[in-house]
Design a protein around this motif. Structure first.
Motif, PDB file in Angstrom:
ATOM      1  N   ALA A 212       0.825  -1.210   0.000  1.00  0.00           N
ATOM      2  CA  ALA A 212       0.000   0.000   0.000  1.00  0.00           C
ATOM      3  C   ALA A 212       0.856   1.257   0.000  1.00  0.00           C
ATOM      4  N   ARG A 213       2.023   1.200   0.664  1.00  0.00           N
ATOM      5  CA  ARG A 213       2.916   2.352   0.697  1.00  0.00           C
ATOM      6  C   ARG A 213       3.553   2.594  -0.670  1.00  0.00           C
ATOM      7  N   VAL A 214       3.967   1.505  -1.319  1.00  0.00           N
ATOM      8  CA  VAL A 214       4.692   1.640  -2.580  1.00  0.00           C
ATOM      9  C   VAL A 214       3.750   1.900  -3.747  1.00  0.00           C
ATOM     10  N   PHE A 215       2.567   1.262  -3.717  1.00  0.00           N
ATOM     11  CA  PHE A 215       1.585   1.423  -4.797  1.00  0.00           C
ATOM     12  C   PHE A 215       0.263   1.932  -4.221  1.00  0.00           C
ATOM     13  N   PRO A 216       0.235   3.155  -3.713  1.00  0.00           N
ATOM     14  CA  PRO A 216      -0.973   3.653  -3.039  1.00  0.00           C
ATOM     15  C   PRO A 216      -2.188   3.732  -3.945  1.00  0.00           C
ATOM     16  N   GLY A 217      -1.989   3.938  -5.237  1.00  0.00           N
ATOM     17  CA  GLY A 217      -3.127   4.055  -6.150  1.00  0.00           C
ATOM     18  C   GLY A 217      -3.905   2.773  -6.312  1.00  0.00           C
ATOM     19  N   GLN A 218      -3.306   1.637  -5.927  1.00  0.00           N
ATOM     20  CA  GLN A 218      -3.982   0.357  -6.088  1.00  0.00           C
ATOM     21  C   GLN A 218      -4.755  -0.062  -4.841  1.00  0.00           C
ATOM     22  N   ALA A 219      -4.639   0.702  -3.774  1.00  0.00           N
ATOM     23  CA  ALA A 219      -5.096   0.200  -2.492  1.00  0.00           C
ATOM     24  C   ALA A 219      -6.437   0.744  -2.002  1.00  0.00           C
ATOM     25  N   GLN A 220      -6.936   1.808  -2.581  1.00  0.00           N
ATOM     26  CA  GLN A 220      -8.169   2.375  -2.047  1.00  0.00           C
ATOM     27  C   GLN A 220      -9.331   1.417  -2.267  1.00  0.00           C
ATOM     28  N   ARG A 221     -10.035   1.130  -1.158  1.00  0.00           N
ATOM     29  CA  ARG A 221     -11.139   0.180  -1.207  1.00  0.00           C
ATOM     30  C   ARG A 221     -12.491   0.876  -1.071  1.00  0.00           C
ATOM     31  N   ARG A 222     -12.516   1.953  -0.314  1.00  0.00           N
ATOM     32  CA  ARG A 222     -13.782   2.637  -0.034  1.00  0.00           C
ATOM     33  C   ARG A 222     -13.709   4.081  -0.513  1.00  0.00           C
ATOM     34  N   PHE A 223     -14.805   4.569  -1.009  1.00  0.00           N
ATOM     35  CA  PHE A 223     -14.891   5.946  -1.491  1.00  0.00           C
ATOM     36  C   PHE A 223     -15.954   6.669  -0.679  1.00  0.00           C
ATOM     37  N   PRO A 224     -15.825   7.970  -0.476  1.00  0.00           N
ATOM     38  CA  PRO A 224     -14.807   8.867  -1.062  1.00  0.00           C
ATOM     39  C   PRO A 224     -13.482   8.898  -0.307  1.00  0.00           C
ATOM     40  N   ILE A 225     -13.441   8.226   0.875  1.00  0.00           N
ATOM     41  CA  ILE A 225     -12.225   8.314   1.687  1.00  0.00           C
ATOM     42  C   ILE A 225     -11.876   6.938   2.233  1.00  0.00           C
ATOM     43  N   ASP A 226     -10.590   6.676   2.341  1.00  0.00           N
ATOM     44  CA  ASP A 226     -10.103   5.406   2.876  1.00  0.00           C
ATOM     45  C   ASP A 226      -8.717   5.658   3.468  1.00  0.00           C
ATOM     46  N   HIS A 227      -8.175   4.656   4.128  1.00  0.00           N
ATOM     47  CA  HIS A 227      -6.860   4.806   4.754  1.00  0.00           C
ATOM     48  C   HIS A 227      -6.130   3.472   4.757  1.00  0.00           C
ATOM     49  N   SER A 228      -4.809   3.530   4.843  1.00  0.00           N
ATOM     50  CA  SER A 228      -4.007   2.315   4.977  1.00  0.00           C
ATOM     51  C   SER A 228      -4.167   1.763   6.393  1.00  0.00           C
ATOM     52  N   ASP A 229      -3.727   0.529   6.592  1.00  0.00           N
ATOM     53  CA  ASP A 229      -3.906  -0.106   7.896  1.00  0.00           C
ATOM     54  C   ASP A 229      -3.205   0.643   9.016  1.00  0.00           C
ATOM     55  N   ASP A 230      -2.108   1.328   8.695  1.00  0.00           N
ATOM     56  CA  ASP A 230      -1.377   2.065   9.731  1.00  0.00           C
ATOM     57  C   ASP A 230      -1.707   3.557   9.734  1.00  0.00           C
ATOM     58  N   TYR A 231      -2.680   3.978   8.922  1.00  0.00           N
ATOM     59  CA  TYR A 231      -3.129   5.372   8.824  1.00  0.00           C
ATOM     60  C   TYR A 231      -2.021   6.290   8.291  1.00  0.00           C
ATOM     61  N   GLY A 232      -0.988   5.705   7.694  1.00  0.00           N
ATOM     62  CA  GLY A 232       0.074   6.510   7.108  1.00  0.00           C
ATOM     63  C   GLY A 232      -0.310   7.096   5.763  1.00  0.00           C
ATOM     64  N   ILE A 233      -1.342   6.518   5.133  1.00  0.00           N
ATOM     65  CA  ILE A 233      -1.847   7.043   3.868  1.00  0.00           C
ATOM     66  C   ILE A 233      -3.354   7.228   3.995  1.00  0.00           C
TER      67      ILE A 233
END
Length: 309
Positions: A212-233
């Protein structure tokens, strides 16, 4: 292993010297130091012959020297008397980087040397390559320490300029995320180990979090807002906003917990306290000093705050 032991290990990696007095680490946390020694992540490394002498009521660092005649380390005090220093007081240890890096990447299919190869002595190592979902080819991995030091950062920037990756490169580091400068060489992803760990009490890096850190564009699951597991993105309508500070990520954790459970409004004072801001930081403008993108999804009024994408 415990989170405290992992935190101590990363702090030891950031020390100026590769050899550290075991007694100094014991003063930070005896249990964590002993756990790292038992796990062989810290190994013996001779002696660091420096002691603090209580002489005329002043703390004075002195060099302990070896006396063959007396068969001991020691120093002469202000009266000329020989003060013996026990071996265990100045015994040193160092991080076993080979074992530590193997534990970090245990969840990955890795190819490369059995021991990391130094690229900059005692500062930067080449680890090998890993397979990472989303990458077209095996991804080269380096490890670097002390990136908050401008001199070290300059050496790393020069090195990655001379050795550009074909696609991407991951540079893992013990440096805290908020201390890592921004690199202009965007194919290099410089990531703090603790930010991508699957468990804070383990060194093992999560392939999902790292991906998710390296390829953030592939990771969004929910719209309009989502976050990585560690809330870093935080992904806001497809745009990736990165947050390096551990305190900022804890604050986002609190706000997203409220947002996702439907109890969206939180007391601003309570959120700041829970995130660890107890030093006079009493507003979001101070929390996110130097940036305004957080305003696009965090709102506040009348002592309350909430997420509103």
């Amino acid at each position: 292993m415990s989170k405290r032991a992992i935190d101590l290990l990363l702090r030891a990696m950031e020390a100026r010297s590769m050899s550290l007095q075991t007694s100094a680490l014991h003063q930070v946390s005896r249990s964590a130091t002993d756990a790292l020694i038992a796990a062989k992540l810290l190994v013996p490394s001779g002696h660091v012959p420096v002691v603090v002498a209580m002489d005329d009521y002043e703390d004075e660092p002195l060099e302990a020297t070896w006396s063959a005649e007396l068969n001991s380390y020691g120093y002469h005090d202000s009266t000329g008397r020989w003060i013996k220093v026990a071996h265990q007081e100045i015994a040193a240890c160092r991080v076993d980087y080979g074992l530590a890096l193997a534990k970090m990447l245990v969840a990955f299919e890795r190819a490369g040397p059995s021991r990391p190869a130094p690229l900059v002595t005692d500062l930067v190592w080449e680890v090998g390559t890993i397979k990472l979902a989303g990458a077209k080819a095996p991804v080269p991995v380096w490890f670097a320490r002390r990136l908050g030091d401008p001199a070290v950062w300059a050496q790393l920037e020069a090195l990655i300029g001379r050795k550009p990756p074909q696609e991407i490169r991951i540079i893992l580091t013990s440096a805290p995320g908020e201390r890592i400068p921004e690199t202009t060489q965007k194919r290099n992803h410089i990531i703090n180990v603790a930010d991508v760990a699957g468990d804070p009490a383990k060194l093992a890096i999560s392939p999902q979090v790292l991906g998710a850190r390296v390829f953030p564009g592939q990771a969004q699951r929910r719209f309009p807002i989502d976050h990585s597991d560690d809330y870093g993105i935080v992904w806001l309508r497809g745009e990736a906003l990165t947050f390096k500070s551990p305190k900022q990520r804890r604050l986002l954790n609190v706000l997203f917990d409220a947002y996702e459970t439907g109890s969206a409004t939180c007391l601003t004072e309570a959120v700041l306290y829970e995130a660890g801001y107890k030093d006079g930081t009493n507003s979001f403008s101070k929390v996110f000093s130097g940036r305004d993108d957080w305003r696009s999804f965090i709102k506040y009024a009348d002592g309350n705050c909430w997420i509103e994408p």
